[in-house]
Design a protein around this motif. Structure first.
Motif, short mmCIF file in Angstrom:
data_model
loop_
_atom_site.label_atom_id
_atom_site.label_comp_id
_atom_site.label_asym_id
_atom_site.label_seq_id
_atom_site.Cartn_x
_atom_site.Cartn_y
_atom_site.Cartn_z
N MET A 1 5.00 -7.70 7.71
CA MET A 1 4.93 -6.56 8.18
C MET A 1 4.33 -5.72 6.89
SD MET A 1 7.62 -3.84 8.79
CE MET A 1 6.58 -2.38 8.48
N SER A 2 3.38 -5.01 7.66
CA SER A 2 2.74 -3.84 5.99
C SER A 2 3.36 -2.96 5.64
CB SER A 2 1.63 -3.84 5.90
OG SER A 2 0.90 -3.08 4.69
N LYS A 3 3.27 -1.82 4.70
CA LYS A 3 3.91 -0.85 4.83
C LYS A 3 2.94 -0.21 4.47
CE LYS A 3 6.82 1.55 7.08
NZ LYS A 3 6.47 1.35 8.75
N ASP A 4 1.49 -0.54 3.07
CA ASP A 4 0.33 0.20 3.22
C ASP A 4 -0.02 0.77 4.04
OD1 ASP A 4 -0.86 0.84 1.14
OD2 ASP A 4 -2.45 -0.68 1.11
#
Lengths: 79, 621
Positions: free
Chosen positions: B1-4
């Motif tokens: 998953m990306s937190k950006d």
């Protein structure tokens, strides 16, 4: 994105600070935004992000991002 | 998953450089943490930096006051409200200050002057920490006295504050329930707890400005736990983030209703939406509706639409079909729950749906922001989203059993309370259409007005008209002299106060009764001041406002008053109201509006085509 950058970004998002101001040495002592409530939110956010569950005893007094990374590693999460 | 996360990143960037696309991008927020983070970033950020030019957001002051810590409610709520076309200012008071915030006339809450006060309640609001669920004797009294204290505090706050106060029912945490091992006793505990919630719900009847969200019922459809024991024991957070989200969705719907942002019209497609199958291909007997699955799913959607219609939401058909065939099916298909008269208009043609929606909205004198469009087609939904961004689009896709719930999305149609006019609204609009046909058959507008047989009755508010007058004040945008001048509680005060007058206007003509279509807020005294007047767009262009003014002049003269004032605050949508002020002179700026004056003797009589009637004021028991 590396796992290391990801933890820093999660911390930055919860504290609502720029990601550049979060290093492994930072923690509640160095960042005024890192209040005890934010700390709790960080715990809940990490649980959602990594699919893990913490006992609060484990993470209550974690002093830095680096230490948090170490706790995550004991749970088998990317470090 | 990306937190950006792209949305939060854009909000952050918008602090430096305005980005009008951010508002629409808020719809892409999915996860709890990113929505909360976005809500925090929106705090203090002017909406003009993230919304397209011309975006009209309604300001709303919302206070969050809890008996426990609910840190995420404010940011989550901010996102929901901004998405709903509201510009919120949110106050969060400290932990467990509910009673003092409500009762202290100089509290942070009182000074904030909220339009809506969300009083978040958990079990600690009803029971002391040390209560014993195995010892029920005396518990009802204990909780009852706490409830009475809460009700008293809410009433006291209501006597000083004009805003809505929102309570909620409380779920019993499983830790307490499990302490009771006997099933017989557990059932008794359940009954006692439900009784407390029934009493909480009853508080909604104590005042029109008190509302109770049935959170306990909402949570039956929620898949996460009520409480995370760690968060509760460590930080007094009584709700999990998931419960906070459920609460916020419901509270945001109520805020929309307070702000007059509820949708008023459903434009619905036919093929694979109102029924299964394609009428043109499958024929009237081949479409799926009624009977067994999947026909029963389409029946359920129709039941939902009819329920909305009964509560004042207008329904319109917009379908690419042969009009004659559609008319035949709507009139004769035995399995249809909806009837032709449920629809205020039925548009079946091969034109573009965005154009059709524009025309429907124009013919009903509504705004595009009051429309919900329901269709199964990705193409049509994308077209309407693209061309008419103000319209709420519900794409019914996937299993048809979910279609009805998709249309009944809580935020779309929420209203504080429905009125008799709501129940008759579709018939009123249909009469309007007949009126227009009649008008077209007349040789001149003057002939038309003269032949309508208009009767206008102005009377003081009574218990029957009051809810409708409150509603008119909240939801009228166009003919509104002084927008947002009066909250619900203000309006109630006008009706009760001897120095002020709240008048309702009923209109009737040869096509039937329009009901209460206009309201006047009046401060009486040596010179009378109309602090606001609103009128439904249904009765525009018939001179009704001039008849009302003539009536006011008669009343003023009878009280020995020689001049009328009116407050007018021009906005983007209320130019229609300025027509009332012909003959008035501007005097000064007053309470944020321009004050106009006219001598009572100079007010012209009611238009010749209107009969002005007086109703005997009867005391209602």
């Amino acid at each position: 994105m590396s796992a290391s950058a990801q933890l820093n970004e999660l911390v930055a998002a919860v504290l609502a600070v720029p990601v550049t101001s979060v290093t492994d040495e930072d923690g509640p002592a160095t960042l005024p935004e890192w209040t005890s409530l934010r700390h709790l939110e960080l715990v809940v956010t990490l649980e959602e992000a990594y699919g893990v569950s913490f006992a609060f005893e484990e993470v209550r007094s974690v002093p830095t991002v680096g230490a948090l990374r170490a706790v995550l590693a004991t749970k088998g999460c990317a470090r | 998953m990306s937190k950006d996360n792209p949305v939060t990143a854009r909000i952050r960037a918008a602090r430096e450089n305005a980005d009008p696309g951010v508002l629409a991008a808020l719809d892409d927020l999915v996860g709890f943490a990113e929505t909360r983070d976005a809500g925090r970033l929106l705090d203090g950020l002017a909406l003009s930096r993230i919304a397209p030019p011309g975006h009209r957001a309604r300001p709303l002051r919302v206070a969050v006051v809890g008996t426990f810590t609910a840190e995420n409610v404010a940011p989550l709520l901010r996102v929901e409200l901004v998405r709903a076309g509201i510009d919120p200012t949110v106050l969060v008071t400290g932990f467990d200050q509910l009673m003092t915030q409500l009762t202290d006339p100089d509290s942070e809450l009182a000074r904030f002057g909220p339009d809506v006060t969300l009083c978040l309640l958990h079990d600690g609001a009803l029971m002391p920490m040390t209560w014993d669920p195995t010892e029920l004797a005396g518990l009802a009294d204990l909780a009852g006295s706490r409830l009475s204290a809460l009700a008293g505090a809410v009433a006291e706050f209501g006597s000083r504050s004009a805003g809505a106060v929102v309570l909620n029912t409380v779920a019993l945490p499983r830790g307490e329930r499990r302490k009771v091992v006997g099933f017989a006793e557990r059932a008794r505990l359940g009954a006692l707890w439900r009784d407390l919630n029934v009493r909480l719900l009853g508080l909604a009847d104590t005042s029109p400005s008190v509302h109770v969200l049935d959170l306990e019922a909402l949570l039956t459809d929620h898949d996460a736990a009520l409480r995370d024991e760690r968060l509760y024991r460590f930080a007094s957070m009584a709700w999990t983030p998931g419960v906070e989200r459920e609460y916020v969705r419901e509270a945001a719907a109520l805020c929309r209703a307070v702000a007059g942002r509820a949708r008023k019209l459903v434009v619905v497609d036919l093929d694979n939406t109102l029924w299964g199958g394609v009428l043109g291909d499958d024929g009237p007997h081949g479409i799926e509706v009624g009977g067994r699955y999947p026909g029963n799913c389409f029946t359920e959607l129709q039941r939902a639409l009819v329920a909305l219609r009964r509560q004042g939401v207008l329904l319109a058909v917009c379908s690419k079909n042969e009009p004659a065939l559609v008319e035949q099916v709507l009139a004769t298909h035995p399995e249809l729950t909806v009837q032709p008269e449920d629809f205020v208009t039925t548009v079946a043609n091969w034109g573009r749906k965005d154009e059709n929606i524009r025309q429907i909205v124009a013919s009903l004198n509504l705004g595009l922001d009051s429309v919900v469009f329901v269709d199964d087609s990705s193409f049509e939904c994308a077209l309407v989203r693209e061309q008419l961004p103000e319209v709420a689009v519900v794409q019914v896709a996937g299993d048809p059993s979910g279609h009805a719930l998709a249309v009944l999305e809580p935020g779309l149609f929420a209203t504080l309370a429905t009125t008799a006019t709501d129940r008759d609204r579709t018939a009123l609009y249909q009469a309007r259409a007949r009126r227009e046909e009649f008008a077209a058959s007349m040789s001149s507008p003057a002939d038309y007005l003269a032949s309508l047989g208009l009767r206008v009755t102005v009377s003081e508010a009574d218990e029957y008209s009051l809810p409708r007058l409150v509603q008119l004040g909240l939801r009228t945008n166009q003919f509104n002299l002084n927008p947002r001048a009066h909250t619900e509680a203000d309006t109630l005060a006008y009706a009760a106060d001897p120095d002020r007058l709240l008048l309702g206007v009923e209109v009737e003509d040869r096509f039937g009764r329009e009901g209460v279509v206009s309201a006047v807020w009046l401060r009486t005294g040596a010179e009378w001041t109309v602090t606001n007047m609103v009128m439904s767009c249904r009765v525009f262009s018939r001179g009704v406002e001039h008849a009302v003014l003539a009536d006011l002049a008669e009343r003023a003269a009878a009280s020995g008053v020689s001049a009328l004032h009116a407050l007018y605050r021009p906005g983007e949508r209320n130019r229609a109201a300025s027509g009332l002020l012909t003959g008035f002179q501007p005097v000064d700026e007053h309470e944020g509006a321009t004050r106009y004056r006219v001598a009572v003797a100079d007010v012209p009589p009611a238009p010749a085509w209107i009969e002005l009637c007086r109703k005997e004021q009867t005391a209602h028991v």
